[in-house]
Design a protein around this motif. Structure first.
Motif, mmCIF file in Angstrom:
data_model
loop_
_atom_site.group_PDB
_atom_site.id
_atom_site.type_symbol
_atom_site.label_atom_id
_atom_site.label_comp_id
_atom_site.label_asym_id
_atom_site.label_seq_id
_atom_site.Cartn_x
_atom_site.Cartn_y
_atom_site.Cartn_z
ATOM 1 N N UNK A 58 99.331 17.633 84.764
ATOM 2 C CA UNK A 58 98.969 18.039 83.407
ATOM 3 C C UNK A 58 100.088 18.806 82.709
ATOM 4 N N UNK A 59 100.946 19.445 83.500
ATOM 5 C CA UNK A 59 102.028 20.229 82.906
ATOM 6 C C UNK A 59 102.877 19.395 81.953
ATOM 7 N N UNK A 60 103.159 18.177 82.323
ATOM 8 C CA UNK A 60 104.043 17.325 81.518
ATOM 9 C C UNK A 60 103.466 17.070 80.125
ATOM 10 N N UNK A 61 102.228 16.554 80.009
ATOM 11 C CA UNK A 61 101.704 16.342 78.643
ATOM 12 C C UNK A 61 101.438 17.638 77.889
ATOM 13 N N UNK A 62 100.975 18.683 78.590
ATOM 14 C CA UNK A 62 100.654 19.934 77.905
ATOM 15 C C UNK A 62 101.912 20.588 77.340
ATOM 16 N N UNK A 64 105.306 19.156 77.290
ATOM 17 C CA UNK A 64 106.313 18.298 76.663
ATOM 18 C C UNK A 64 105.757 17.390 75.571
ATOM 19 N N UNK A 65 104.494 16.968 75.680
ATOM 20 C CA UNK A 65 103.939 16.000 74.723
ATOM 21 C C UNK A 65 103.076 16.696 73.673
ATOM 22 N N UNK A 66 101.968 17.281 74.116
ATOM 23 C CA UNK A 66 101.080 17.985 73.187
ATOM 24 C C UNK A 66 101.733 19.252 72.663
ATOM 25 N N UNK A 67 102.580 19.857 73.495
ATOM 26 C CA UNK A 67 103.265 21.124 73.163
ATOM 27 C C UNK A 67 102.252 22.202 72.762
ATOM 28 N N UNK A 68 101.239 22.373 73.608
ATOM 29 C CA UNK A 68 100.130 23.273 73.306
ATOM 30 C C UNK A 68 100.630 24.690 73.010
ATOM 31 N N UNK A 98 103.205 26.484 83.767
ATOM 32 C CA UNK A 98 102.761 26.101 85.111
ATOM 33 C C UNK A 98 101.641 27.029 85.583
ATOM 34 N N UNK A 99 101.849 28.328 85.403
ATOM 35 C CA UNK A 99 100.829 29.300 85.822
ATOM 36 C C UNK A 99 99.562 29.168 84.978
ATOM 37 N N UNK A 100 99.726 28.972 83.683
ATOM 38 C CA UNK A 100 98.592 28.863 82.765
ATOM 39 C C UNK A 100 97.654 27.720 83.169
ATOM 40 N N UNK A 101 98.227 26.559 83.479
ATOM 41 C CA UNK A 101 97.405 25.413 83.868
ATOM 42 C C UNK A 101 96.788 25.655 85.251
#
Length: 336
Positions: A58-62, A64-68, A98-101
């Protein structure tokens, strides 16, 4: 003319689809809100090692993609640590996500994790000393920050002796199903959850019981400027802060702890009750609040990636030069 008629009908078709979508949207939201608690419970049965694999994916989309909320996180980090280079800020930022997810999946796991597993992963190192103080009949407020995994701190109640009561103050969620789920999660480990608006009533009732109480407050919330009379220096900002915890602590004659938390490794934490003041009522106004934010900042500076940076925490920060007038006015109003 025939062509114009076709174009008109096509436009009408898309307008109709848009109206249907708008009409369907509220129902879609209701359905998602209804299904989310069940989905969370289902996911909580997944073993930790698999959940952490999901977290890594999930780290990648959160990020790099969605940029939450990346703009907010970057701004918070940059303004809080002006002495750090851009490369250092980005490094902290990535570690934070990383920690947040990880924390999200750890909170999900709270639905079904056994008390024994929770005690193995979330330890309170000096709980014996705390139990000795409670055994003497003294009640305490515990200042907590949005640091490491504050949700797992809800397991404090399992570590306390049976002749004390543990309360946790929480902000009620608008979605009743999610609110009920979070109450279930937070109440599984011996804590009594108290809605923020009912804090005074519950504590006033509790102090008349023979058992001492220990009350957990996440006290680094950000009030609006007009809602706060007191401003402090925190992470290179001049911000308004809530002082209700200090007022309640002094009013009821409680002692005060600061909950210092550290991440031992992935999925494992240790917390220590550090005494802020044995007799807070003897301190001057706002001194207890100052002590709390000083300890919290020291903790954050040790490992900034474990603080919650996604909130627009410094939205109501003011230039330090503007605060002198506010402090004078606040002192005058307090004296009057």
């Amino acid at each position: 003319m025939f062509r114009c008629s076709i174009i008109g009908r096509v436009k009408d078709f898309f307008v109709t689809l848009r109206k249907i979508g708008c009409l369907w949207l509220p129902y879609r939201i209701v359905i998602m809100r209804s299904l989310l608690p069940s989905l969370i419970k289902l996911l909580s049965h997944i073993p930790f090692r698999v959940l952490y694999v999901i977290s890594d994916i999930l780290y990648v989309p959160v990020y790099h993609v969605v940029r939450y909320r990346r703009k907010i996180v970057r701004k918070n980090l940059t303004t809080s640590f002006p002495e750090k280079s851009k490369a250092e800020i980005i490094s902290i930022e990535k570690k934070f996500y990383h920690h947040f997810i990880d924390q999200v999946v750890e909170t999900v796991k709270m639905c079904t994790i056994s008390p024994q597993e929770m005690q193995r992963r979330m330890k309170f190192t000096n709980i014996g000393h705390v139990n000795d103080l409670l055994r003497e009949g003294k009640s305490y407020s515990t200042y907590i920050g949005h640091y490491c995994n504050w949700e797992w701190i809800a397991s404090t109640g399992m570590w306390l002796n049976t002749y004390s009561t543990c309360y946790q103050i929480y902000h009620k969620l608008a979605n009743k199903l999610m609110d009920d789920l979070m109450l279930h999660i937070r109440g599984r480990f011996g804590n009594t959850c108290v809605p923020m608006r009912e804090t005074v009533r519950h504590i006033a009732k509790a102090v008349h019981d023979p058992l001492p109480v220990i009350v957990g407050f996440i006290a680094d919330q950000s009030p609006k400027r007009r809602e706060s009379k007191y401003f402090i220096d925190f992470l290179n900002h001049r911000i308004p802060v809530l002082t209700g915890t200090e007022k309640l602590t002094k009013h009821f004659g409680f002692g005060a702890f600061f909950m210092k938390v550290r991440k031992v490794k992935r999925g494992y934490y240790e917390a220590e009750f550090q005494e802020l003041a044995p007799d807070p009522e003897k301190l001057s106004d706002f001194e207890l609040t100052d002590l709390y934010f000083k300890r919290l900042e020291e903790e954050i500076r040790e490992h900034p990636e474990y603080y919650l940076w996604t909130h627009n925490r410094f939205k109501y920060a003011i230039p330090k030069s503007d605060d002198s007038d506010r402090s004078d006015k606040s002192d005058k109003s307090d004296r009057s």
